[in-house]
Design a protein around this motif. Structure first.
Motif, mmCIF file in Angstrom:
data_model
loop_
_atom_site.group_PDB
_atom_site.id
_atom_site.type_symbol
_atom_site.label_atom_id
_atom_site.label_comp_id
_atom_site.label_asym_id
_atom_site.label_seq_id
_atom_site.Cartn_x
_atom_site.Cartn_y
_atom_site.Cartn_z
ATOM 1 N N ALA A 97 1.024 -1.125 0.112
ATOM 2 C CA ALA A 97 -0.045 0.161 -0.157
ATOM 3 C C ALA A 97 0.856 1.134 0.303
ATOM 4 O O ALA A 97 0.514 2.418 -1.052
ATOM 5 C CB ALA A 97 -0.835 -0.070 1.381
ATOM 6 N N TRP A 98 2.109 1.491 0.556
ATOM 7 C CA TRP A 98 3.122 1.783 0.821
ATOM 8 C C TRP A 98 3.529 2.333 -0.531
ATOM 9 O O TRP A 98 3.667 3.777 -1.131
ATOM 10 C CB TRP A 98 4.072 1.928 2.284
ATOM 11 N N ILE A 99 4.224 1.726 -1.661
ATOM 12 C CA ILE A 99 4.388 1.182 -2.280
ATOM 13 C C ILE A 99 3.710 2.033 -3.555
ATOM 14 O O ILE A 99 3.845 2.678 -4.486
ATOM 15 C CB ILE A 99 4.709 0.328 -2.998
ATOM 16 N N GLN A 100 2.093 1.260 -3.830
ATOM 17 C CA GLN A 100 1.627 1.987 -4.193
ATOM 18 C C GLN A 100 1.372 3.753 -4.054
ATOM 19 O O GLN A 100 1.003 4.421 -5.443
ATOM 20 C CB GLN A 100 -0.318 1.591 -3.996
ATOM 21 N N LEU A 101 1.108 4.495 -2.501
ATOM 22 C CA LEU A 101 0.755 5.293 -2.950
ATOM 23 C C LEU A 101 1.798 5.986 -2.911
ATOM 24 O O LEU A 101 1.358 7.571 -3.496
ATOM 25 C CB LEU A 101 0.991 5.720 -1.401
ATOM 26 N N VAL A 102 3.295 6.303 -2.378
ATOM 27 C CA VAL A 102 3.994 6.668 -3.444
ATOM 28 C C VAL A 102 4.399 6.414 -4.865
ATOM 29 O O VAL A 102 4.844 7.902 -5.078
ATOM 30 C CB VAL A 102 5.986 5.589 -3.086
ATOM 31 N N VAL A 103 4.212 5.826 -5.918
ATOM 32 C CA VAL A 103 4.040 5.953 -6.540
ATOM 33 C C VAL A 103 2.554 6.453 -7.429
ATOM 34 O O VAL A 103 3.428 7.748 -8.940
ATOM 35 C CB VAL A 103 4.332 4.380 -7.866
ATOM 36 N N ALA A 104 1.902 6.592 -6.755
ATOM 37 C CA ALA A 104 0.675 7.206 -7.259
ATOM 38 C C ALA A 104 0.986 9.123 -7.052
ATOM 39 O O ALA A 104 0.425 9.198 -8.295
ATOM 40 C CB ALA A 104 -0.533 6.764 -6.947
ATOM 41 N N VAL A 105 1.928 8.940 -5.694
ATOM 42 C CA VAL A 105 1.638 10.776 -5.046
ATOM 43 C C VAL A 105 2.637 11.335 -6.484
ATOM 44 O O VAL A 105 2.178 12.553 -6.674
ATOM 45 C CB VAL A 105 2.234 10.611 -4.846
ATOM 46 N N ILE A 106 3.816 10.434 -7.107
ATOM 47 C CA ILE A 106 4.896 11.120 -8.302
ATOM 48 C C ILE A 106 3.899 11.370 -9.351
ATOM 49 O O ILE A 106 4.264 11.764 -9.988
ATOM 50 C CB ILE A 106 5.630 10.156 -8.101
ATOM 51 N N ILE A 107 3.186 10.031 -9.527
ATOM 52 C CA ILE A 107 2.777 10.636 -10.685
ATOM 53 C C ILE A 107 1.629 11.383 -11.086
ATOM 54 O O ILE A 107 1.697 12.457 -12.211
ATOM 55 C CB ILE A 107 2.103 9.196 -10.625
ATOM 56 N N VAL A 108 0.932 11.985 -9.586
ATOM 57 C CA VAL A 108 -0.071 12.590 -9.662
ATOM 58 C C VAL A 108 0.181 14.086 -9.686
ATOM 59 O O VAL A 108 -0.266 14.992 -10.561
ATOM 60 C CB VAL A 108 -1.832 12.312 -8.868
ATOM 61 N N LEU A 109 1.741 14.398 -9.218
ATOM 62 C CA LEU A 109 2.569 16.046 -9.110
ATOM 63 C C LEU A 109 2.946 16.227 -10.499
ATOM 64 O O LEU A 109 2.870 16.424 -10.676
ATOM 65 C CB LEU A 109 3.077 15.769 -7.713
ATOM 66 N N TYR A 110 3.738 15.222 -11.054
ATOM 67 C CA TYR A 110 3.926 14.996 -12.358
ATOM 68 C C TYR A 110 2.849 15.448 -12.970
ATOM 69 O O TYR A 110 3.212 16.131 -14.124
ATOM 70 C CB TYR A 110 4.990 14.081 -12.950
ATOM 71 N N LEU A 111 1.613 14.705 -12.964
ATOM 72 C CA LEU A 111 1.020 15.439 -14.301
ATOM 73 C C LEU A 111 0.745 16.389 -13.855
ATOM 74 O O LEU A 111 -0.149 17.636 -14.951
ATOM 75 C CB LEU A 111 -0.376 14.263 -13.946
ATOM 76 N N LEU A 113 1.718 19.016 -12.847
ATOM 77 C CA LEU A 113 2.966 20.242 -12.448
ATOM 78 C C LEU A 113 3.103 19.752 -14.508
ATOM 79 O O LEU A 113 3.273 20.939 -14.965
ATOM 80 C CB LEU A 113 3.646 20.128 -12.364
ATOM 81 N N LYS A 114 2.568 19.242 -15.201
ATOM 82 C CA LYS A 114 3.006 19.061 -16.413
ATOM 83 C C LYS A 114 2.004 19.575 -16.759
ATOM 84 O O LYS A 114 1.868 20.577 -18.154
ATOM 85 C CB LYS A 114 3.255 17.869 -16.916
ATOM 86 N N LEU A 115 0.554 19.497 -16.958
ATOM 87 C CA LEU A 115 -0.918 20.145 -17.489
ATOM 88 C C LEU A 115 -0.569 21.186 -17.252
ATOM 89 O O LEU A 115 0.131 22.523 -16.269
ATOM 90 C CB LEU A 115 -1.897 19.523 -16.074
#
Length: 122
Positions: A97-111, A113-115
């Protein structure tokens, strides 16, 4: 649109703070306080979803696929947060669950900031 953006940023920052507080209370064994904060956190999940939905509705003509993808990853973040808290409360393994959370947070922050509405770092 700026009020919606500010409301959404405020909602997800408070959601993150409440998540950390709920996790700390759960780990420290203060079950009653953790339960109260967890319920407040669930209310902020709804506020984050509502303000995010309003942003997607407003920005749908700009780049709909990217904003829908960001919305789905945002849902993934909220789901992973909930999984971490529930698994911690039940004394189950939280590594996945922690791995999922970290990966998802990184992706959502990237998206985010990119949009076009982001800070244009990328």
């Amino acid at each position: 649109m700026t009020y919606t953006t500010h409301a959404h940023i405020t909602a997800w920052v408070l959601t993150l703070v409440l998540f950390i507080v709920a996790y700390a209370l759960t780990k420290s064994g203060r079950a009653k306080a953790a339960k109260i904060v967890h319920m407040i956190l669930r209310l902020f999940y709804l506020l984050t979803l509502a303000t995010g939905g309003a942003l997607v509705h407003t920005l749908f003509t700009v780049s709909p696929v990217e904003y829908i993808l960001k919305s789905l990853v945002g849902l993934w973040v909220l789901g992973a947060m909930e999984m971490v808290l529930v698994r911690t409360k039940k004394d189950k393994n939280t590594k996945g669950a922690w791995i999922q959370l970290v990966v998802a947070v990184i992706i959502v922050l990237y998206l985010g900031l990119k949009l076009p509405l982001g800070f244009q770092i990328f």
